[in-house]
Design a protein around this motif. Structure first.
Motif, PDB file in Angstrom:
ATOM      1  N   UNK A  50       0.830  -1.205   0.000  1.00 56.61           N
ATOM      2  CA  UNK A  50       0.000   0.000   0.000  1.00 56.61           C
ATOM      3  C   UNK A  50       0.863   1.253   0.000  1.00 56.61           C
ATOM      4  N   UNK A  51       1.911   1.266   0.829  1.00 54.40           N
ATOM      5  CA  UNK A  51       2.781   2.446   0.867  1.00 54.40           C
ATOM      6  C   UNK A  51       3.443   2.661  -0.482  1.00 54.40           C
ATOM      7  N   UNK A  52       3.960   1.596  -1.088  1.00 55.87           N
ATOM      8  CA  UNK A  52       4.594   1.744  -2.393  1.00 55.87           C
ATOM      9  C   UNK A  52       3.644   2.312  -3.424  1.00 55.87           C
ATOM     10  N   UNK A  53       2.393   1.822  -3.424  1.00 54.42           N
ATOM     11  CA  UNK A  53       1.404   2.331  -4.373  1.00 54.42           C
ATOM     12  C   UNK A  53       1.055   3.783  -4.080  1.00 54.42           C
ATOM     13  N   UNK A  54       0.983   4.158  -2.804  1.00 48.15           N
ATOM     14  CA  UNK A  54       0.696   5.552  -2.439  1.00 48.15           C
ATOM     15  C   UNK A  54       1.817   6.477  -2.904  1.00 48.15           C
ATOM     16  N   UNK A  55       3.059   6.045  -2.750  1.00 48.35           N
ATOM     17  CA  UNK A  55       4.189   6.865  -3.207  1.00 48.35           C
ATOM     18  C   UNK A  55       4.156   7.034  -4.720  1.00 48.35           C
ATOM     19  N   UNK A  56       3.787   5.975  -5.416  1.00 48.25           N
ATOM     20  CA  UNK A  56       3.715   6.051  -6.880  1.00 48.25           C
ATOM     21  C   UNK A  56       2.637   7.044  -7.310  1.00 48.25           C
ATOM     22  N   UNK A  57       1.498   6.999  -6.647  1.00 51.33           N
ATOM     23  CA  UNK A  57       0.420   7.942  -6.943  1.00 51.33           C
ATOM     24  C   UNK A  57       0.838   9.366  -6.595  1.00 51.33           C
ATOM     25  N   UNK A  58       1.501   9.526  -5.442  1.00 52.12           N
ATOM     26  CA  UNK A  58       1.936  10.859  -5.025  1.00 52.12           C
ATOM     27  C   UNK A  58       2.898  11.470  -6.030  1.00 52.12           C
ATOM     28  N   UNK A  59       3.801  10.655  -6.542  1.00 53.89           N
ATOM     29  CA  UNK A  59       4.734  11.135  -7.562  1.00 53.89           C
ATOM     30  C   UNK A  59       3.976  11.561  -8.815  1.00 53.89           C
ATOM     31  N   UNK A  60       3.044  10.711  -9.246  1.00 53.31           N
ATOM     32  CA  UNK A  60       2.298  11.017 -10.468  1.00 53.31           C
ATOM     33  C   UNK A  60       1.469  12.278 -10.367  1.00 53.31           C
ATOM     34  N   UNK A  61       0.892  12.525  -9.194  1.00 57.83           N
ATOM     35  CA  UNK A  61       0.022  13.691  -9.015  1.00 57.83           C
ATOM     36  C   UNK A  61       0.789  14.942  -8.616  1.00 57.83           C
ATOM     37  N   UNK A  62       2.084  14.802  -8.388  1.00 59.82           N
ATOM     38  CA  UNK A  62       2.889  15.975  -8.054  1.00 59.82           C
ATOM     39  C   UNK A  62       2.832  16.386  -6.598  1.00 59.82           C
ATOM     40  N   UNK A  63       2.506  15.459  -5.695  1.00 62.27           N
ATOM     41  CA  UNK A  63       2.539  15.784  -4.273  1.00 62.27           C
ATOM     42  C   UNK A  63       3.982  16.087  -3.866  1.00 62.27           C
ATOM     43  N   UNK A  64       4.130  17.022  -2.944  1.00 62.06           N
ATOM     44  CA  UNK A  64       5.467  17.458  -2.573  1.00 62.06           C
ATOM     45  C   UNK A  64       6.098  16.600  -1.485  1.00 62.06           C
TER      46      UNK A  64
END
Length: 245
Positions: free
Chosen positions: A108-122
């Motif tokens: 779950x954490x890995x998938x959240x980081x991937x999404x955060x990168x894609x959406x431009x979260x800081x």
């Protein structure tokens, strides 16, 4: 500095791009001669990294998993990510932060980081005592995002949320029983989106610290989404409102 391992094409390729000097050696499946492996080997050689031919058994032993894709790297840990203040000081425009309360599954954490990168979260923020840290499984699932998105583990999450408020960020928590939906809220300003683990959700103190709560509309039979999917829905709504920039 102690070594660790990364495995899989995406995770190791990103480390080759961002910090090749931190890689002591890369073990590759000597029996693979396909185009993907050839391209990877050429990139590693161009970066001057030591390559070691290994068989599947050795790769599984070094990587601690059979899902290594024929690539396992021994690396030195990168320097600790900047503090949250340092990250926010470098942001040009309204900050977007993802806060995970109680996510302990590395997938779950890995998938959240991937999404955060894609959406431009800081940045992605989590409590030190109630969350999974970065490990080889997280890095594999994140497909390189574990190297690009600051993952900051804090001692006191409620205090950190209040510090974010002091910096002008609105703290928006997600809850199935919230009156407002995700689409009723303005995410164009500085914001921290808070999601809890599946099942228990956010802890009570975290919930009380939020400025407001929102829910993701659910039209089917299931009651909630996986935390990484919910993170994607929320972050990309923020990105949409910000003009996709």
């Amino acid at each position: 500095m102690s070594s660790k391992v990364l495995f899989g094409f995406h995770a190791v390729t990103v480390r080759l791009k961002t910090a090749p000097s931190s890689i002591s050696e890369i073990h590759v499946d000597g029996s693979r001669r396909d185009a993907r492996m050839r391209q990877f080997v050429e990139r590693a050689k161009a970066a001057g990294v030591k390559l070691v031919d290994s068989d599947d058994e050795r790769l599984s032993r070094i990587g601690g998993t059979t899902r290594h894709q024929g690539v396992v790297a021994k690396v030195s840990p990168l320097p600790q990510q900047h503090s949250l203040d340092d990250v926010l000081d470098q942001v040009d425009g309204p900050p977007l932060v993802l806060v995970l309360d109680g996510v302990t599954d590395p997938h779950n954490l890995g998938a959240c980081l991937r999404v955060a990168d894609g959406a431009g979260a800081h940045a992605v923020v989590a409590p030190r005592d109630h969350a999974v840290g970065l490990n080889a499984t997280v890095a594999k699932v994140a497909s390189g995002a574990a190297e690009t998105v600051p993952y900051l583990m804090v001692t006191n999450l409620a205090r950190t949320l209040n510090e974010l408020k002091d910096r002008g960020l609105q703290i928006v928590g997600t809850s199935d029983d919230a009156e407002q939906t995700l689409y009723d809220v303005d995410f164009t300003g500085p914001v921290a989106l808070v999601l809890g683990a599946e099942g228990p959700g956010m802890r009570q103190l975290t919930r009380k610290t939020c400025d407001l709560l929102v829910r993701i509309p659910m039209r089917g039979a299931v009651e909630s989404l996986n935390v990484s999917v919910a993170s994607g829905v929320c972050l990309y709504e923020a990105l949409r409102q910000r003009g996709g920039a």
